[in-house]
Design a protein around this motif. Structure first.
Motif, short mmCIF file in Angstrom:
data_model
loop_
_atom_site.label_atom_id
_atom_site.label_comp_id
_atom_site.label_asym_id
_atom_site.label_seq_id
_atom_site.Cartn_x
_atom_site.Cartn_y
_atom_site.Cartn_z
N UNK A 105 20.82 84.66 59.67
CA UNK A 105 21.11 83.66 58.65
C UNK A 105 19.98 83.68 57.62
N UNK A 106 20.18 82.98 56.53
CA UNK A 106 19.14 82.85 55.51
C UNK A 106 19.03 81.40 55.09
N UNK A 107 17.80 80.99 54.78
CA UNK A 107 17.59 79.64 54.25
C UNK A 107 17.24 79.68 52.77
N UNK A 108 17.42 80.85 52.15
CA UNK A 108 17.12 81.00 50.73
C UNK A 108 15.72 81.50 50.47
N UNK A 109 14.82 81.31 51.43
CA UNK A 109 13.45 81.80 51.30
C UNK A 109 13.21 83.05 52.13
#
Length: 411
Positions: free
Chosen positions: A98-102
């Motif tokens: 997954x990614x948290x945008x950072x």
């Protein structure tokens, strides 16, 4: 008499230990499912593929690792998996991404093929580096683990990593049963590009997946013995639970799962009983036709392991045009017009017969090798087109770190 009883008891205890169910560890990572995070798509996962150097944790996982992307279809959705195949003790990791945008986040579990140990892992990807922690069992990950990407996966000639009994044997410390649907869905996560599965028939003539002719404590939930496959109808088999969960699947269910839910490219049907093969042929043709219709690369080979099954194969109409795999002598592979010649490793490397079969356009799959030393020995003398293995993570690591750089061609 007493020594024989002690030996039998020791063998039984060993089988029970090796075949026991070792569940996957479960520990949540709050950041992985925090609001604002989202699943990585297939393209982003594929971009992470490559060969990595282990910079922290090498004493446990080894000096290098190979990261591969794969997927499992669940209904209309696709679940992405990132697997790491490590240099030491058949260690491998299976993670979601997954990614948290950072940063990209990898969360999953590790296992080793050499023992029953397992644990969770948390990694964060920034640039060419993966860094984080791993833990033992369900403990909070607190042991340093980091990897540096060395480069992408090299471009290679096609090579099939064929998982034995759908993935591995019941005694190979996996959380699911051999020849089960769960194992077929897991095979690509273990590094396999294809599977070898065993075909037997029920009392009511339904082809099912089972290696042994009988049901015993090493494969099903029973104190000792549950009878023979051929003495049970399919309905009766459905009431028997496999030791590691699930039920004995039909061949139709297995082919359907491989085609529609996995990226696997090869299915080797290892026929275990000498009998009429028309029902197997019908299923093979049905699923090959469906694969072509949906644009899916899939090969399904009917295996011919001995002279009795060869006689039944020869009785099929137009047998020379049926996709097949022959374990007998090269001359018999030629007689059948088999797509694949599949000798056992006990015959040695056989460079001249291998080259002769390949010169005729026939691929050569060897069965079965599990250790890097044996894989290196055979591949350096006979450049094979595929290997059957109980240790797909070991073979996947070897192929991408050794064979892909041409080491397998050294005599």
């Amino acid at each position: 008499m007493i020594p024989l009883l002690l030996l039998a008891g020791g063998v039984t205890a060993w089988i029970v230990y090796k075949a026991r169910h070792v569940p996957l560890p479960r520990r949540r990572w709050q950041r992985f499912r925090a609001p604002g995070t989202r699943d990585l798509d297939a393209a982003s996962c594929q971009a992470l593929e490559g060969v990595y150097r282990v910079t922290a944790g090498s004493e446990f996982f080894g000096e290098s690792a190979v990261l591969k992307w794969t997927y499992t279809r669940i209904g209309a959705s696709m679940q992405q998996h990132l697997s790491l195949f490590c240099a030491q003790d058949g260690a491998y990791l299976v993670c979601g991404a997954r990614t948290d945008g950072r940063a990209n986040l990898l969360h999953g579990y590790w296992r080793k093929l050499s023992a029953s140990g397992t644990g969770t892992v948390r990694l964060e990807q920034r640039g060419e580096r993966l860094s984080g922690f791993y833990g033992k069992r369900n403990q909070r990950p607190g042991l340093l683990f980091s990897l540096q990407r060395v480069g992408p996966l090299p471009q290679t000639s096609p090579f099939q990593i064929i998982a034995h009994r759908g993935g591995a044997r019941n005694v190979d410390f996996l959380p699911v049963a051999e020849n089960s649907l769960a194992m077929l869905l897991m095979a690509a996560r273990l590094g396999a590009t294809g599977v070898e599965i065993d075909v037997r028939w029920t009392k009511d003539d339904v082809p099912v997946l089972a290696h042994d002719s009988f049901l015993a404590f090493d494969s099903v939930k029973t104190p000792l013995f549950k009878g023979f496959i051929a003495d049970h109808t399919l309905a009766e088999l459905r009431r028997i639970r496999l030791r590691k969960g699930g039920q004995v699947p039909t061949l139709r269910e297995a082919l359907d799962a491989v085609l529609h839910r996995t990226p696997l490219e090869v299915v080797w049907l290892d026929i275990k009983e000498p009998r009429d093969l028309r029902d197997v042929l019908a299923l093979q043709q049905e699923y090959l036709k469906e694969a072509a219709r949906i644009g899916r690369r899939l090969e399904i080979f009917i295996g011919v392991p001995d002279k009795d099954i060869r006689a039944h194969f020869l009785a099929l109409p137009d047998y020379r045009n049926i996709p097949s795999l022959c374990e007998l002598e090269p001359a018999q592979a030629e007689e059948l017009n088999a797509d694949v010649w599949a000798p056992q490793y006990t015959g040695g490397p056989q460079p001249e017969p291998v080259a002769a079969q390949q010169a005729q356009g026939r691929r050569v799959f060897l069965w079965s090798l599990d250790s890097p030393v044996m894989i290196q020995y055979y591949m350096s003398r006979s450049p094979l087109d595929g290997l059957v293995t109980n240790a797909a993570p070991v073979l996947a690591h070897w192929w991408w770190t050794k064979a892909a750089t041409g080491v397998q061609r050294e005599a």
